[in-house]
Design a protein around this motif. Structure first.
Motif, short mmCIF file in Angstrom:
data_model
loop_
_atom_site.label_atom_id
_atom_site.label_comp_id
_atom_site.label_asym_id
_atom_site.label_seq_id
_atom_site.Cartn_x
_atom_site.Cartn_y
_atom_site.Cartn_z
N ARG A 189 0.82 -1.21 0.00
CA ARG A 189 0.00 0.00 0.00
C ARG A 189 0.85 1.27 0.00
N SER A 190 1.92 1.24 -0.76
CA SER A 190 2.79 2.40 -0.87
C SER A 190 2.88 2.89 -2.32
N TYR A 191 2.00 2.39 -3.16
CA TYR A 191 2.04 2.79 -4.57
C TYR A 191 1.42 4.17 -4.74
N ARG A 192 2.06 4.99 -5.55
CA ARG A 192 1.54 6.30 -5.93
C ARG A 192 1.69 6.45 -7.43
N HIS A 193 0.59 6.75 -8.09
CA HIS A 193 0.68 6.97 -9.54
C HIS A 193 1.52 8.20 -9.78
N PRO A 194 2.46 8.12 -10.72
CA PRO A 194 3.42 9.21 -10.91
C PRO A 194 2.75 10.57 -11.18
N SER A 195 3.15 11.55 -10.41
CA SER A 195 2.59 12.89 -10.58
C SER A 195 2.94 13.48 -11.95
N ALA A 196 4.11 13.08 -12.47
CA ALA A 196 4.53 13.58 -13.78
C ALA A 196 3.60 13.11 -14.89
N LEU A 197 2.91 12.01 -14.66
CA LEU A 197 1.98 11.47 -15.67
C LEU A 197 0.56 11.98 -15.46
N MET A 198 0.40 12.85 -14.46
CA MET A 198 -0.92 13.44 -14.19
C MET A 198 -0.89 14.96 -14.33
N GLY A 199 0.18 15.48 -14.95
CA GLY A 199 0.28 16.92 -15.13
C GLY A 199 0.66 17.67 -13.88
N LYS A 200 1.26 16.96 -12.90
CA LYS A 200 1.61 17.60 -11.64
C LYS A 200 3.07 17.32 -11.25
N GLY A 201 3.89 17.01 -12.25
CA GLY A 201 5.27 16.64 -11.99
C GLY A 201 6.23 17.81 -11.98
N PRO A 202 7.52 17.52 -11.87
CA PRO A 202 8.54 18.57 -11.83
C PRO A 202 8.51 19.52 -13.02
N HIS A 203 8.31 18.99 -14.23
CA HIS A 203 8.26 19.86 -15.40
C HIS A 203 7.06 20.81 -15.34
N ASP A 204 5.96 20.31 -14.83
CA ASP A 204 4.75 21.14 -14.73
C ASP A 204 4.97 22.29 -13.75
N LEU A 205 5.66 22.00 -12.64
CA LEU A 205 5.94 23.07 -11.68
C LEU A 205 6.87 24.12 -12.28
N ILE A 206 7.86 23.68 -13.04
CA ILE A 206 8.79 24.62 -13.68
C ILE A 206 8.03 25.52 -14.65
N ARG A 207 7.16 24.93 -15.46
CA ARG A 207 6.38 25.73 -16.42
C ARG A 207 5.46 26.72 -15.70
N LYS A 208 4.88 26.26 -14.61
CA LYS A 208 3.98 27.13 -13.85
C LYS A 208 4.72 28.34 -13.27
N LEU A 209 5.88 28.09 -12.68
CA LEU A 209 6.65 29.17 -12.09
C LEU A 209 7.17 30.14 -13.14
N GLN A 210 7.56 29.59 -14.29
CA GLN A 210 8.04 30.44 -15.37
C GLN A 210 6.91 31.30 -15.93
N ALA A 211 5.71 30.70 -15.99
CA ALA A 211 4.55 31.46 -16.48
C ALA A 211 4.19 32.60 -15.53
N GLU A 212 4.53 32.43 -14.27
CA GLU A 212 4.26 33.47 -13.27
C GLU A 212 5.36 34.53 -13.25
N THR A 230 15.18 33.15 -8.88
CA THR A 230 14.07 33.04 -7.94
C THR A 230 13.72 31.60 -7.71
N LEU A 231 13.75 30.81 -8.80
CA LEU A 231 13.46 29.39 -8.67
C LEU A 231 14.48 28.71 -7.77
N LYS A 232 15.75 29.09 -7.90
CA LYS A 232 16.81 28.47 -7.09
C LYS A 232 16.65 28.85 -5.63
N ASP A 233 16.22 30.08 -5.38
CA ASP A 233 16.16 30.57 -4.00
C ASP A 233 14.84 30.22 -3.31
#
Length: 338
Positions: A305-328, A334-337
């Motif tokens: 019971r430790s399975y988690r469907h990958p967030s990157a495959l649900m539009g919530k992964g690391p790349h999605d966060l980078i795009r969101k922050l860049q869009a803002e 700023t991203l580094k800090d």
């Protein structure tokens, strides 16, 4: 190669110990002569080294380098001290070559360098990963060599010929599947144990410094952590029969796979997403801690019971966060800090 009738035959139809007066008419003598190396450098011993995967590696190292150029003639190839020293050298060199070579290929040709813009990516992270791994690998090699030495001395169930497998070639395929299933099960529980609150800070926490891992994070473990998670690979041939060449191939595959689940390439065939523990799954383990402990498959994560469907495959992964922050309008600094 057809063995000459004059070439000495030993136990189980293997070449016997070759001494100076037993080289006449033996193909091995011709190979030595061609290289113009004194035959007395070879096999000046009264015992045979038993078959194992590391024996295969040592035979090559002895024949081409260690015997003619490194060890004195008074040190027999089957001597325990010589074998231990040779195993330490070969194991450390092999680990470094696999880690740095495969890691570099993955980093330069597969890893998405855009992930360096993620707020959890550390300054000088690659250099830190490599430094930590190269510091740990020699320590990991010490207990590992003890297991390799036991293999060389004939205590494992490794075998030399396909004919030694009761099921022949199908048996080799089944042993490969068995190896993957056995090691995946063991690593799951060892990995989960290393996350226990009494153990985690001592041994496993250093590996979780890399929340957005690169391929070089694959071997960046505390020595105890690295050895424990590698232990199933080494104990398998002591419990189950396995062809020694297949074992060597699986050992290389294990290193490739370990690098691949840290390479930031989240693509997985949709039909296999729920079965294979890929880079997307393992990245979530680094980010969210208590999920996706498995090595190859998701089976034991589902059982535990430790399975988690990958967030990157649900539009919530690391790349999605980078795009969101860049869009803002966030800058790289700023991203580094953040």
């Amino acid at each position: 190669m057809t063995r000459s009738s004059n070439c000495p035959i030993g136990i189980n139809n293997k070449p016997a110990v070759i001494t100076n007066n037993a080289l006449i008419g033996c193909p091995f003598r011709d190979a030595i002569a061609e290289r113009r190396i004194p035959s007395q450098l070879y096999r000046n011993t009264s015992t045979l080294r038993r078959d194992s995967t590391m024996d295969l590696v040592l035979n090559v190292a002895d024949y081409y380098f260690l015997t003619p150029y490194v060890y004195p003639t008074s040190w027999p190839e089957d001597g325990a001290l010589r074998q231990i020293i040779s195993l330490l050298v070969v194991t450390n060199l092999g680990a470094a070559v696999l880690y740095l070579g495969l890691g570099a290929i993955s980093y330069y040709f597969i890893f998405d360098h855009n992930l360096k813009k993620h707020p959890h990516y550390l300054e000088n992270q690659v250099q830190r990963e490599i430094k930590y791994a190269m510091t740990s690998l020699p320590w990991i090699s010490i207990p590992t060599v003890a297991l390799f030495f036991a293999e060389v001395r004939g205590y494992s169930k490794l075998f030399d010929n396909v004919s030694d497998c009761p099921l022949g070639w199908p048996g080799l395929f089944l042993s490969m599947i068995s190896f993957l299933l056995f090691t995946d099960m063991c690593i799951y529980w060892i990995h989960r144990f290393l996350h226990h609150k009494l153990i985690y800070k001592l041994f496993h926490k250093p590996h979780h410094i890399w929340k957005i891992p690169t391929p070089f994070a694959s071997h960046a473990f505390h020595p105890v952590d690295g050895f424990l998670q590698g232990l199933p690979y080494h104990i398998y041939p002591f419990l189950f029969p396995l062809h020694k060449v297949l074992y060597l191939a699986l050992y290389v595959f294990v290193n490739i796979w370990t690098i691949s689940i840290h390479d930031g390439d989240y693509r997985v065939p949709s039909a296999l997403t729920s079965v294979i523990n890929g880079s997307a799954h393992h990245t979530d383990h680094h980010l969210f801690f208590d999920y996706n402990y498995g090595q190859y498959f998701t089976l034991w994560d589902r059982v535990g019971r430790s399975y988690r469907h990958p967030s990157a495959l649900m539009g919530k992964g690391p790349h999605d966060l980078i795009r969101k922050l860049q869009a803002e309008g966030k800058t790289e600094k700023t991203l580094k800090d953040k």
